[in-house]
Structure formats: structure tokens, C-alpha cells
Design an enzyme around this catalytic site. Structure first.
Site, mmCIF file in Angstrom:
data_model
loop_
_atom_site.group_PDB
_atom_site.id
_atom_site.type_symbol
_atom_site.label_atom_id
_atom_site.label_comp_id
_atom_site.label_asym_id
_atom_site.label_seq_id
_atom_site.Cartn_x
_atom_site.Cartn_y
_atom_site.Cartn_z
ATOM 1 N N ASP A 11 0.898 -1.354 0.173
ATOM 2 C CA ASP A 11 0.003 0.080 0.040
ATOM 3 C C ASP A 11 0.878 1.413 -0.375
ATOM 4 O OD1 ASP A 11 -1.417 2.593 0.383
ATOM 5 O OD2 ASP A 11 -2.802 0.944 2.490
ATOM 6 N N TYR A 228 0.457 -0.219 14.461
ATOM 7 C CA TYR A 228 -0.445 -0.204 14.248
ATOM 8 C C TYR A 228 -0.164 0.369 12.669
ATOM 9 C CZ TYR A 228 -4.581 -1.040 10.655
ATOM 10 O OH TYR A 228 -5.186 -0.596 10.237
ATOM 11 N N LYS A 231 -3.100 -2.899 7.399
ATOM 12 C CA LYS A 231 -3.505 -4.183 7.663
ATOM 13 C C LYS A 231 -2.870 -4.790 6.515
ATOM 14 C CE LYS A 231 -6.460 -6.728 10.932
ATOM 15 N NZ LYS A 231 -4.541 -6.011 11.848
#
Ligand code: F6R
Ligand code: MG
Ligand code: MG
Length: 366
Positions: A11, A228, A231
Site C-alpha cells: 500500500d 498499527y 493491515k
């Protein structure tokens, strides 16, 4: 002929938000891949996207874990990040966790699935790519494809599948691996892979011939970054036909959506919806999670395809079912089982909240 199929994804910026990939970013990836093919670094390639993840599918002669190929992917993602920054895409370069390339892209953010194969007379491969979910999402489908006779009738009635498959499972938290021979080990296997946030099926092998049948990306972004970031949005390569399950047996697990972790802020359970590449644009509550599948025949390393396998109308019911499952989960709002359990939230807000509350906790009297 030996050929390596590498699928490397990252990403590197979303359009809009985290819902899709910007065409100009993919054009940049296409340009880099085109040059690499022209200079004979790779045999062939296909660039695609699943939601906000750019996917580089490459065939080459350099084997698995090749520095040449990993560096090519890394540099391609860097160039794409420049484009993403120019258009102020959301989270430009988000999966590139390091400043400098260190020889192998694994551990640096991007997801990787690679297999070196002896190209068969007819080499059918299916490449699965998911968005808004984590590595481990392939556990249930890989189990069904290679060990469940209710899914794969070939395990029962095809002599070349009847002796079963070997599963290599990784403990992604303790950095260990263990192998299971199926069918006799299926109960032990299920004890582990039923917990996909910790145990992920890395690869599957044909038991009689030892040939590689499937391999997946097991990189965990949060474990790499210690927080985080996004994902994992994993990928998985599955060989089909002949000694392996038929294309339809490989696709069958996706005819019924199952719950995976991911979705909004990577902190929820949601149904994995099978869609075409065009429909891999998670938008409702940043989801629900999507899976796409591109099929290719490989001919002397040439990627003959892609064929968009989950575009087929026979997956319409699964999409409807996934929307229903999404409705039911959304009714839970911030409650489990929609929201992930606490130990899975350790890379999000939990540490800060617990820190803030630490002086407000009192010991119970009785
Ligand atoms: C899930 C995902 C999104 C983002 C959410 C917040 O994998 O990517 O749900 O977590 O849109 O994004 P930021 O923090 O980038 O504003
Ligand atoms: Mg994103
Ligand atoms: Mg993504």
C-alpha cells in the site's frame, strides 16, 4: 523449465482514503515493470491493484528471495510513492517501513509470495489478493482446497490427489514453523490454523511428488512496525489442475464468505467478499474486506492472462451473503465479536487507553 513466480505488494497510497489505487500510480509501476522486462531482468509481469494495494506479479529466472527482484519491487514502490506524494494520496508510502533497501524486501513492509516451479505442460495458476484483512485469511480456503473432501472432490476420486497434501504452518509471533501431513494430521492442523492471527499456512506441497502447490504472504505489518500501520492485505498463489485441485475446486471456498479480521482501522471482524478487480474498492466502513483472483496460464514464463476469476456471476450469491453478514456485524458497533478482542488490539489504542486509566483502577474488596 524452471521459473519463479513472485507476487509482491504494498500500500503506497490510497485514492480516495484507503478505498482504491490511483491509476497514475499504477501507470508508474507498469512503466518500471515494462523496463525490467525489456532489460531481461524479468520474463513477464502484470500490474494490478486490490483496493489501495499495488500488486506486482512477475515471472523470472532468479529464484525465490532474489535480491535483484526484491530490489526491483522496492524501487518500483519508491517511484510509485513519489507519484502518490505528488497527488497527495492518502498514506503515501505507508507500507515502506524502512529508508534503505536491505537485500530482501521481507520484513520491510511489503507482502511477498513466491514460488519456483518446474513449469508443467500446462501451468494453471491462480493468484489471490485481499484488501482490508490480515495474513492468515487464507487459512480456511487453503484448508478447504487441499484437505476438505466436501470442497475438493478430487481428494476422493482423483488418484493423483488421493494421498493428500503437506501443510507448512508458521507461528508468526514466535517465528517457528511446523509441517502437517494431511489427511491424517487434519485435527492437529486445525487446532493451530483455526487461530489465524497467530498461525498462518505458508505453503502447501503435493505429498507424492513434493511439488509446491500453494504459497502465501505471511508478513505481519504490525509485528514489523511495532504499531498499527495498516493491515497486511495478503496475497496467495495456488497452482491448479493435474496433480493439484481443479480451478473450480480452488475457487469454491470463496462461494461462501467467511469472517476475517481487518475492515475499519484493521480492528474488526468482517466477511471476505469475493469480487472482480473493478469491484475491489472497499468503501462501506472502509470495507467489507475484499478478495480478488487472477488466473494465468504460464508459457515459458509468459503470463497468459489475466482472467478475472471471481468476476463470474456464480459468485453473486456470495457477494449478497457477504453484504448480509456485514449488516449483522455492523449492528454490534464497537462490541465484540465485530470489534476484535483486546489482545488483537494491542497495536491500536489499547496501550494508550490503559496507560491513561492506570491510576483510576482500584482493587476489588472481596
Ligand atoms: C484498514 C484501513 C482503514 C484505516 C482508516 C483510518 O486497513 O486502512 O480502515 O485504518 O481509514 O485511516 P487513517 O488513520 O490513515 O486516517
Ligand atoms: Mg491504505
Ligand atoms: Mg490495503
Amino acid at each position: 523449465m524452471k521459473v519463479t513466480l513472485s507476487v509482491i505488494k504494498a500500500d503506497i497510497g490510497g485514492w480516495v482514503g484507503h478505498s482504491d489505487s490511483y491509476p497514475k500510480v499504477l501507470e508508474k509501476a507498469e512503466e518500471a515493470m515494462f523496463h525490467a522486462r525489456k532489460n531481461n531482468v524479468i520474463i513477464d509481469y502484470h500490474v494490478t491493484k486490490c483496493g489501495d494495494d499495488a500488486q506486482l506479479i512477475m515471472t523470472h529466472k532468479h529464484g525465490e528471495g532474489s535480491e535483484i527482484i526484491h530490489k526491483l519491487a522496492w524501487n518500483t514502490f519508491l517511484e510509485c510513492t513519489e507519484v502518490a506524494k505528488r497527488y497527495k494520496l492518502h498514506g503515501a508510502g505507508q507500507d515502506l517501513l524502512s529508508d534503505a533497501f536491505s537485500g530482501n524486501i521481507k520484513g520491510m513492509g511489503p507482502g511477498v509470495a513466491e514460488m519456483e516451479i518446474d513449469e508443467r505442460e500446462a501451468e494453471s495458476v491462480l493468484i489471490f489478493m485481499a484488501d482490508k484483512t490480515s495474513s492468515g485469511a487464507w487459512n480456511m480456503p487453503l484448508y478447504k482446497i487441499f484437505a476438505d473432501p466436501f470442497n475438493t472432490i478430487g481428494l476422493v476420486i482423483a488418484g493423483n490427489l488421493h494421498n493428500g497434501f503437506t501443510f507448512e504452518v508458521h507461528d508468526v509471533k514466535d517465528h517457528k514453523k511446523v509441517t502437517f501431513n494431511c489427511p491424517e494430521d487434519i485435527y492437529d492442523l486445525l487446532v493451530l490454523i483455526g487461530a489465524p492471527s497467530r498461525y498462518c499456512i505458508k505453503s502447501v506441497y503435493h505429498r507424492d511428488t513434493g511439488e509446491i502447490a500453494a504459497t502465501s504472504s505471511t508478513q505481519k505489518l504490525s509485528l514489523m512496525a511495532g504499531r498499527y500501520v495498516g493491515k497486511d492485505d495478503p496475497v496467495c498463489i495456488v497452482r491448479a489442475q493435474g496433480n493439484f485441485p481443479a480451478v473450480g475446486e480452488v475457487l469454491e471456498p470463496f462461494a461462501h464468505p467467511f469472517f476475517v479480521e481487518g475492515w475499519m482501522r484493521g480492528s474488526h471482524m468482517g466477511p471476505l467478499m469475493p469480487v472482480s478487480v473493478a469491484d475491489a474498492t472497499p468503501s462501506r466502513f472502509d470495507g467489507p474486506p475484499r478478495v480478488i483472483c487472477l488466473g494465468f496460464q504460464i508459457a515459458n514464463g509468459e503470463l497468459v492472462g489475466p482472467k478475472d476469476m471471481l468476476e463470474d456471476i456464480s459468485f453473486e450469491n456470495a457477494r449478497g451473503e457477504a453484504n448480509l453478514m456485514a449488516d449483522i456485524m455492523r449492528q454490534h458497533g464497537p462490541f465484540e465479536p465485530h470489534r476484535l478482542p483486546l489482545d488483537e488490539m494491542e497495536y491500536t489504542t489499547l496501550p494508550q487507553v490503559m496507560d491513561k486509566l492506570k491510576d483510576r483502577f482500584e482493587v476489588l474488596e472481596d
